[in-house]
Design a protein around this motif. Structure first.
Motif: not given
Lengths: 553, 517
Positions: A132, A147, A253-255, A259, A262, A277, A280
């Motif tokens: 990150d 973002e 995870t972010n990938r 997810d 969230e 994004n 990710n």
């Protein structure tokens, strides 16, 4: 007493392991023998320094080899994470680049998702905090649209318009017309029938066959799945299975493309309505899919197949069959695929949100019967994430998993084979560990009494001095303070009073009354000290059983 | 001769063995046995539990009447009187006299318990409570448990009541020890002390040393004496009380208040009500004690070493006033409740609790929540330990051979031609061959890691494997890689194989001498 001491006594290794010479380094200073032979410590004291178990004579040469190699340790080659990640992402093979034809490909924008090099993947091995941080550095100057905050001027850039049209606007139009058009019963029946076909194509086809390779299917079955799966309007097999594999590889995870951390709404639909994004992005090996001509064809001509299967087919069937063109279009087409879409999204949202976690509670997937009912049996998601390539999702007979039954029937007709299942042993191990974990958590909340090591040691004379004043009793070598308990003793206060200041081990363990397990637990909470020169038996449960056995003889 | 046939198979077998011999002695023996048998029948129980209900049912059949009374007022009388007498039994006979789960502050309650408890027709409270204590003390013991389920379902249900126990002296002594007959003050105190225990010889000495508890003890002795007197009184008036409460009162109420005939009052609110309550009390001793009888979902949350179950059948719970949770009750007999749950269906508890609110009873005995929880946990732990022992967790590390890197490389080279895969993870060598095709991430990754250390890749470098994968991996161990770091290996062994002991230790399971501490 330092940590090695507790380490040693807290977790005594079986005696046949003590052939390692260094064990003595960890052994605490063993006290001189003051107790009888029956004491278990006797074993400890007489244990030789190096103990060669007689039942494994084959170990002797290995022991010698330990001695020889001690001075020159030879390290084994470690795998290269970068190359392995490249493998996992399928970068080692020359994949034919499958791009959707014409307008569809451009609209779907699949290119940006898979556009990542193996080197980038390898950096995943760092922790997420590090990653990150690195990503933050990278995007410090130029921010990706995802973002940036939503404002009146950029909101349209946030939205993935193709998905929004397919998932929100088209169904909205369908709903609008549904209020003005009454369906014929035949059309409703057709819609339900197509709903089942498309739903099973998604669960048994897209999910378990293509994404997880849980079984191999005949080409005709795969073609069926590819056609009716497209009718569910959830993307091509290639795209769907790819993101699903990424989801399994990077759950929570972010990938993870959907997810669950969230929030419910994001994992349900938000992830597809907004632009992802690029930092990710992830990749999984889909070489097996890109080498399947059916998948390739479906992906190339996805838009055409989708329109044909989802809208044209019900419209034509209803129109030619019973003249209900509009009803077929709205009910058999739009509203039906809307329902399937929502049901499938429920797996990503609902199955990570409600239910139990019988196998592993470190990640979000959960088991719930409601999710299973909505999604043709995909609701046992905790199991599924633990054993992804199992063709089943539900194990028990009373759990609802029609997809499993479909696959099983296909296999009986010879249309599916190589059905993968995980061993029952591994499944039960998972169940056991999770239950043990829960139990340990419950245990920690309760008072189990001071452990014997932490108790002070008293002389017998000191005990005699204060015993009657303080209301003390000795049971199994441990002093217990029963002052506040005398009144509450179920057998009457007289019995406790009579044994104050004495050793009541026998009376407690059966001579007078064979106390229940609850009594043993209660006793443990009243521990005060350990009496010198006596055998300490903190496990009064076993002691009682021993004594009762003796009595019975 | 219907009684003779009901003697049981055992005696008949013996009869056939004896008969072929000397016929005269055999006949004599038979006669003696018959006499013994007749002597062993409990005639009072036979009357209350068999003959009266049989007569009532015969009357109903003869007259063609329904099982429920036609007069709605009689129906209500039956229900209400059922509740009153059942409460007198469950709260009085069971919770107070047998288990003393609370303290009575008014002798009015004694009257209620003793008089209306008699209407169930299970004999005097002194005998019943003592038998019940024996049942709790020697649960499942064939000889000493008066209604041991191991002597058969019917014995536990009905038989024990109709037939006097064989070991008469044992039970006589037991009853005398638990509830001695009292006539005077001195006699009582001596009886109480001698009766209670082995270590109480020194009772007097201790009594002097403990002035603080003196009042308490004498106080409780006073109450004990009162209780014993009431019990003795009831025993001597038992039959009269039974006739009064079981037959007379319902009949008279039915005539005067319900406007029904005396027969209906006697049959429905008298005998049939008694029969139903008897059967339900028997059910708790038979059905709720029979683990093998799968009438309900078998549930043993506290102890599965005995045959007691928490009978979750709502009908049984409803009619027995919540006495069906026997697994809990046998673990916590001194609890006035039947379950630790606040909202459990338990009219007996509600009754006792309301009595305590009124001030008629006090010192309700309640098991602390933690204790119940502890026992639940221990039981669950045992179940889990059993589950664990049934599974394959892979060869323990200590049993694996040590293999050097050189040897391992040689092994890998020799396996190169064949389709085998060896991977080292955390210095343990695994033979992945049987799992090759099932690997969800694909075969290519495994092949690429063949003969290498893939620890990092396994634990997150490529994919953070879940517990299930770690378990599967453990079943494929074949050796420990010798890297010279013996200490590390040993630490791991202790951690993996010692964890069972470590867990037990938390419950106080280690055997050591005090001196070491």
């Amino acid at each position: 007493m330092g940590w090695p001491y507790h380490f040693f006594f807290g977790a005594p290794a079986p005696p046949d392991f003590f052939f390692f010479p260094f064990t003595q380094r960890f052994a605490a200073p063993v006290p001189p023998a003051t107790v009888g032979q029956s004491h278990p410590d006797a074993v400890l004291q007489t244990r030789p320094n190096i103990y060669i178990p007689p039942d494994i004579p084959s170990l002797i040469p290995i022991l010698i080899s330990i001695r020889l190699t001690m001075s020159q340790p030879e390290l084994l080659e470690s795998v290269d994470i970068t190359s392995l990640n490249a493998l996992a992402a399928g970068a080692n093979k020359k994949n034919p680049r499958v791009v959707a034809a014409g307008l569809g490909g451009k609209l779907m924008g699949t290119k940006s998702i898979v556009d990542v090099t193996a080197e980038q993947m390898a950096k995943d091995s760092e922790t997420f905090y590090e990653k990150d941080e690195r990503e933050r550095q990278k995007y410090r100057k130029q921010m990706h649209i995802s973002e940036k905050p939503w404002t009146l001027s950029n909101w349209h850039q946030h939205i993935n318009w193709l998905n929004s049209v397919l998932v929100v606007f088209v169904p909205a139009i369908g709903f609008y017309h549904a209020f003005t058009t009454a369906p014929q019963m035949k059309t409703v029946a057709l819609a339900v029938f197509l709903y089942v076909l498309c739903g099973v194509s998604i669960t048994a086809g897209y999910h378990r066959c293509f994404a997880h390779k849980a079984y191999d299917a005949h080409w005709s079955v795969r073609a069926f799945f590819a056609f009716f799966g497209a009718g569910a309007v959830q993307g091509s097999v290639k795209w769907w299975a790819h993101s699903h594999r990424i989801h399994h590889r990077y759950t929570d995870t972010n990938r993870d493309p959907y997810d669950a951390r969230e929030g419910f709404w994001y994992s349900h639909m938000g992830w597809m309505l907004t632009k992802a994004n690029p930092k990710n992005r992830a990749r999984a090996d889909i070489s097996d899919l890109t080498s399947d001509p059916i998948v390739v064809f479906q992906h190339r001509h996805y838009l055409a197949v989708m329109v044909l299967s989802s809208v044209v087919l019900p419209c034509v069937v209803a129109g030619l069959g019973w003249g209900d063109w509009k009803g077929g279009f709205i009910y058999g087409g739009i509203l039906r695929f809307f329902c399937i879409q929502q049901a499938t999204f429920c797996v990503n949202s609902l199955a990570h949100w409600i239910g139990t976690q019988p196998f592993d509670d470190r990640r979000t997937p959960r088991d719930h019967v409601l999710t299973a009912f909505v999604t043709f049996g995909e609701g046992y998601h905790n199991f599924h994430h633990e054993f992804p390539s199992d063709y089943r999702n539900a194990l028990k007979w009373y759990q609802y998993d029609p997809t499993k039954v479909c696959i099983w029937i296909l296999s009986k007709f010879g249309l599916a084979w190589n059905l993968k299942t995980f061993s029952q042993n591994a499944i039960e191990q998972g169940l056991y560990q999770q239950q043990q974990k829960k139990l340990n958590r419950m245990k920690e909340k309760l008072n189990w009494g001071t452990s014997v090591q932490e108790l002070p040691v008293w002389d017998r004379s000191y005990f005699n001095e204060i015993a009657k004043k303080e209301g003390l009793i000795i049971i199994a070598g441990i002093v217990h303070n029963v002052k506040n308990f005398i009144k509450e003793h179920p057998g009457g206060a007289a019995l406790v009073n009579a044994s104050l200041g004495k050793d009541a081990t026998k009376a407690f363990n059966g001579a007078v009354y064979q106390h229940s397990n609850a009594a043993h637990n209660l006793l443990a909470t009243m521990r005060v000290a350990v009496i010198k020169d006596s055998a300490v038996e903190s496990n009064t449960f076993d002691l009682q059983e021993e004594m009762m056995a003796k009595k019975a003889i | 001769m219907s009684q003779a046939t009901s003697r049981g198979v055992k005696i008949q077998k013996r009869k056939t063995q004896i008969l072929p011999g000397d016929s005269r002695t055999a006949r004599k023996a038979l006669q003696k046995r018959k006499q013994d048998f007749l002597r062993r029948i409990n005639y009072f129980s036979l009357l209350t539990a068999v003959l009266l209900p049989l007569c009532a049912i015969a009357y109903l059949i003869k007259e063609g009447l329904s099982v429920l009374p036609e007069n709605p007022r009689t129906r209500w009388l039956g229900v209400i009187y059922y509740c009153i007498t059942m409460l007198a039994f469950t709260a009085g006979y069971h919770k107070y006299y047998a288990h003393s789960t609370f303290r009575i502050r008014s002798s009015l309650l004694h009257v209620f318990f003793v008089v209306f408890g008699a209407s169930i027709g299970l004999g005097p409270v002194r005998v019943w409570a003592a038998m019940h204590r024996a049942h709790h003390q020697y649960t499942d013991d064939v000889d000493r448990d008066p209604y041991s389920i191991k002597r058969g379902f019917l014995w536990a249900h009905w038989g024990w009541l109709l037939k006097r126990p064989k070991s008469t002296t044992f039970y006589k002594e037991f009853i005398e020890q638990e509830f001695p007959i009292v006539s005077g003050d001195n006699e009582l105190s001596s009886k109480l002390t001698t009766g209670s225990a082995v270590i109480t010889e020194s009772d007097l000495r201790i009594g002097n040393a403990l002035e603080t508890y003196e009042i308490k003890v004498s106080d409780s002795k006073d109450r004990q004496r009162q209780t014993l007197e009431w019990m003795a009184w009831q025993e001597s008036w038992n039959f009269i009380l039974f006739i009064l409460t079981s037959l007379l009162i319902p009949t008279l109420v039915a005539i005067w208040y319900c406007g029904d005939t005396w027969v209906n009052g006697l049959i429905y609110s008298g005998i049939l009500r008694m029969f139903v309550s008897q059967q339900l009390i028997f059910f708790t001793e038979s059905i709720c004690h029979a683990k093998w009888l799968q009438v309900t979902i078998p549930s043993q949350p506290f102890n599965d070493k005995n045959l007691l179950v928490d009978c979750l059948n709502p009908i049984v719970a409803l009619l027995t006033f919540g006495q069906a949770l026997q697994n809990y009750h046998h673990e916590f007999p001194h609890d006035y409740r039947v379950s630790s749950l606040t909202w459990a269906f338990d009219p007996t508890k509600w009754f006792i609790w309301s009595l305590s609110c009124v001030g008629l009873v006090d010192e309700l005995c309640k098991t602390p929540k933690d204790l119940v929880m502890q026992l639940r946990i221990q039981q669950k732990q045992q179940v889990l330990n059993h589950m664990r022992s049934q599974l394959n967790w892979g060869t323990p590390l200590s049993k694996l051979p040590m293999i050097t890197a050189k040897e391992f490389n040689r092994l890998c080279q020799s396996a190169a031609g064949q389709d085998r895969i060896y991977i080292v993870i955390q210095n343990v060598i695994h033979d992945i061959t049987p799992f090759m095709d099932q690997h969800p991430g694909g075969l290519a990754l495994l092949q690429a890691s063949h003969g290498k250390d893939a620890t990092k890749a396994f634990y997150g470098g490529v994919y953070g494997h879940l517990t299930a994968a770690v378990n599967l991996l453990a079943t494929m161990r074949i050796g420990v890689l010798d890297t010279g770091d013996d200490e590390g290996v040993w630490r791991r062994v202790a951690r993996e194989e010692g964890d069972v002991d470590a867990r037990d230790e938390r419950q106080g399971g280690q055997h050591r001498s005090a001196e070491a501490a």
